[in-house]
Write an enzyme that holds these catalytic residues in place. Structure first.
Site, mmCIF file in Angstrom:
data_model
loop_
_atom_site.group_PDB
_atom_site.id
_atom_site.type_symbol
_atom_site.label_atom_id
_atom_site.label_comp_id
_atom_site.label_asym_id
_atom_site.label_seq_id
_atom_site.Cartn_x
_atom_site.Cartn_y
_atom_site.Cartn_z
ATOM 1 N N ASP A 310 87.021 109.383 64.184
ATOM 2 C CA ASP A 310 87.692 110.353 65.482
ATOM 3 C C ASP A 310 88.245 109.481 66.362
ATOM 4 O OD1 ASP A 310 86.548 112.539 63.758
ATOM 5 O OD2 ASP A 310 84.817 112.329 64.884
HETATM 6 C C1 26A Z 1 83.211 122.163 60.045
HETATM 7 N N1 26A Z 1 82.601 120.887 60.178
HETATM 8 C C2 26A Z 1 81.824 120.635 58.921
HETATM 9 C C3 26A Z 1 82.876 120.318 61.416
HETATM 10 C C4 26A Z 1 82.181 119.077 61.634
HETATM 11 C C5 26A Z 1 82.405 118.267 62.235
HETATM 12 N N2 26A Z 1 83.255 118.707 63.491
HETATM 13 C C6 26A Z 1 83.683 119.806 63.249
HETATM 14 N N3 26A Z 1 83.642 120.763 61.926
HETATM 15 N N4 26A Z 1 80.946 118.247 60.628
HETATM 16 C C7 26A Z 1 80.879 117.345 61.350
HETATM 17 N N5 26A Z 1 81.614 117.221 62.552
HETATM 18 C C8 26A Z 1 81.707 116.247 63.473
HETATM 19 O O1 26A Z 1 82.166 114.820 62.849
HETATM 20 C C9 26A Z 1 81.980 114.166 63.882
HETATM 21 C C10 26A Z 1 82.273 112.644 63.135
HETATM 22 O O2 26A Z 1 83.261 112.381 62.632
HETATM 23 C C11 26A Z 1 80.421 115.748 64.087
HETATM 24 O O3 26A Z 1 79.889 116.489 65.070
HETATM 25 C C12 26A Z 1 80.461 114.224 64.469
HETATM 26 O O4 26A Z 1 80.431 114.136 65.835
#
Ligand code: 26A
Length: 355
Positions: A310
């Site tokens: 990210d």
């Molecule tokens: C719908 N899902 C599964 C998610 C996530 C997500 N952010 C949005 N939607 N699952 C994990 N994360 C975030 O990804 C970041 C790492 O790339 C986590 O909160 C984490 O900070």
């Protein structure tokens, strides 16, 4: 005050991290892969209380697109980046909002009434891997109507770069399409992150509905492999997937599509539908995809990899919004991705260092 130049949209989440020492036992207990991102199923639901009761946990601001928003903000003047998503009216929201404020990100949250809670992500660390288990809660109650509220519409009208988290497509395709179509028809830049293998696997229809309006697509090697499998590109290497996605149909054909595939500590690949265009910023002698080397961090410099992708994406986005070339923006992305690996959770270094 001038309005934000970058608008990001995604699922606001609070990350609850378990250390690499404790991580393996939860991977085993809940049948998780060491490096993955999933939506919690019923069998995973006890994990949130379990880790808080039985391990020392660290709470950090998360949500993939919100992390990217903070990274973009890192390289831009305060209030250049706005973030849209849905939260509950609770202390988790307060925490996220405070972090955004400190880091110069304008929060444009839709707030759901109690008892709906803000979403959370259990982050199970082990070695240098991270397994993300998410309960979206308020995040998946986002309403398209939020985009039409005057203060939100003003943000959207004023921005030049739009960043959509692929994760948002599990529930928010209509809102994503509205933002992307309006932006691309006005010649603004739309960036989409593939987010996780399961998006290409189970939400390929939504992904391909949005893709024509996307100028810059960002993903990693496992997401590229998942798309290859879903699209029937048998055993396609990341470079081939990048090239295929670069020429996928485009609504605004006057602008090329650039596809960026990161590969952890290995080189980053950049494919373009029109390599000679100024947006792609590749020279005619460059291969397509072009390979950008990554300097590898020493093992002992890696604290945890949560959020590194990210921060890469957000750094790149912020640098483009600053007017940097794609070549330069990829470098900024690499630097912020690396910086994040040296921090606990999806964080950057403060006081700020020059990148
Ligand atoms: C719908 N899902 C599964 C998610 C996530 C997500 N952010 C949005 N939607 N699952 C994990 N994360 C975030 O990804 C970041 C790492 O790339 C986590 O909160 C984490 O900070």
């Amino acid at each position: 005050m001038s309005s934000p130049v970058v608008v990001c949209i995604g699922n606001p989440l609070l990350d609850i991290q378990v250390s690499p020492q404790d991580g393996p036992k939860y991977l085993e207990k809940y049948g998780l892969k060491s490096n993955d991102a999933i939506l919690a199923e019923d069998k995973h639901m006890p994990i949130y209380e379990d880790i808080v009761a039985n391990s020392q946990v660290t709470y950090v601001a998360g949500g993939a697109a919100q992390n990217a928003a903070r990274a973009a903000s890192y390289v831009l003047p305060a209030k250049s980046v706005a973030y849209i998503g849905s939260v509950g009216d609770d202390d988790l929201k307060e925490t996220l909002q405070k972090v955004n404020e400190t880091e110069g990100v304008v929060s444009a949250y839709e707030v759901q009434a109690a008892p709906t809670k803000t979403g959370a992500c259990a982050v199970i660390l082990s070695n240098h891997d991270r397994s993300l288990v998410t309960t979206l809660r308020a995040a998946e109650m986002f309403h398209k109507e939020h985009l039409a509220k005057p203060e939100v519409a003003a943000l959207i009208n004023g921005a030049k770069y739009f960043y959509i988290g692929g994760f948002f497509l599990t529930h928010g395709i209509e809102s994503a399409l509205e933002i992307a179509k309006a932006a691309s028809s006005r010649g603004k830049t739309v960036v989409l992150n593939l987010s996780a293998p399961f998006i290409a696997q189970f939400f390929k229809v939504q992904l391909e509905e949005l893709l024509p309006h996307v100028d810059i697509l960002i993903g990693n090697e496992s997401e590229a492999a998942a798309y290859a499998e879903a699209a029937g590109l048998v055993d396609a290497a990341p470079a081939q997937v990048a090239s295929t996605l670069a020429v996928f149909s485009k609504s605004n054909a006057s602008r090329p599509r650039v596809v960026i595939i990161t590969q952890g500590a290995d080189s980053t690949l950049v494919a373009s539908s029109s390599p000679s265009s100024s947006a792609a910023n590749l020279s005619p002698s460059d291969p397509n995809p072009k390979v950008y080397p990554v300097s590898k961090l020493a093992d002992d410099q890696i604290i945890d990899t949560n959020g590194a992708g990210d921060m890469f994406a957000g750094g790149l986005l912020g640098a483009l919004a600053q007017g940097k070339t794609l070549n330069e923006a990829i470098e900024v992305g690499h630097k912020l991705g690396q910086m994040c690996c040296g921090q606990i959770g999806p964080k950057l270094q403060f006081p700020k260092v020059d990148v």
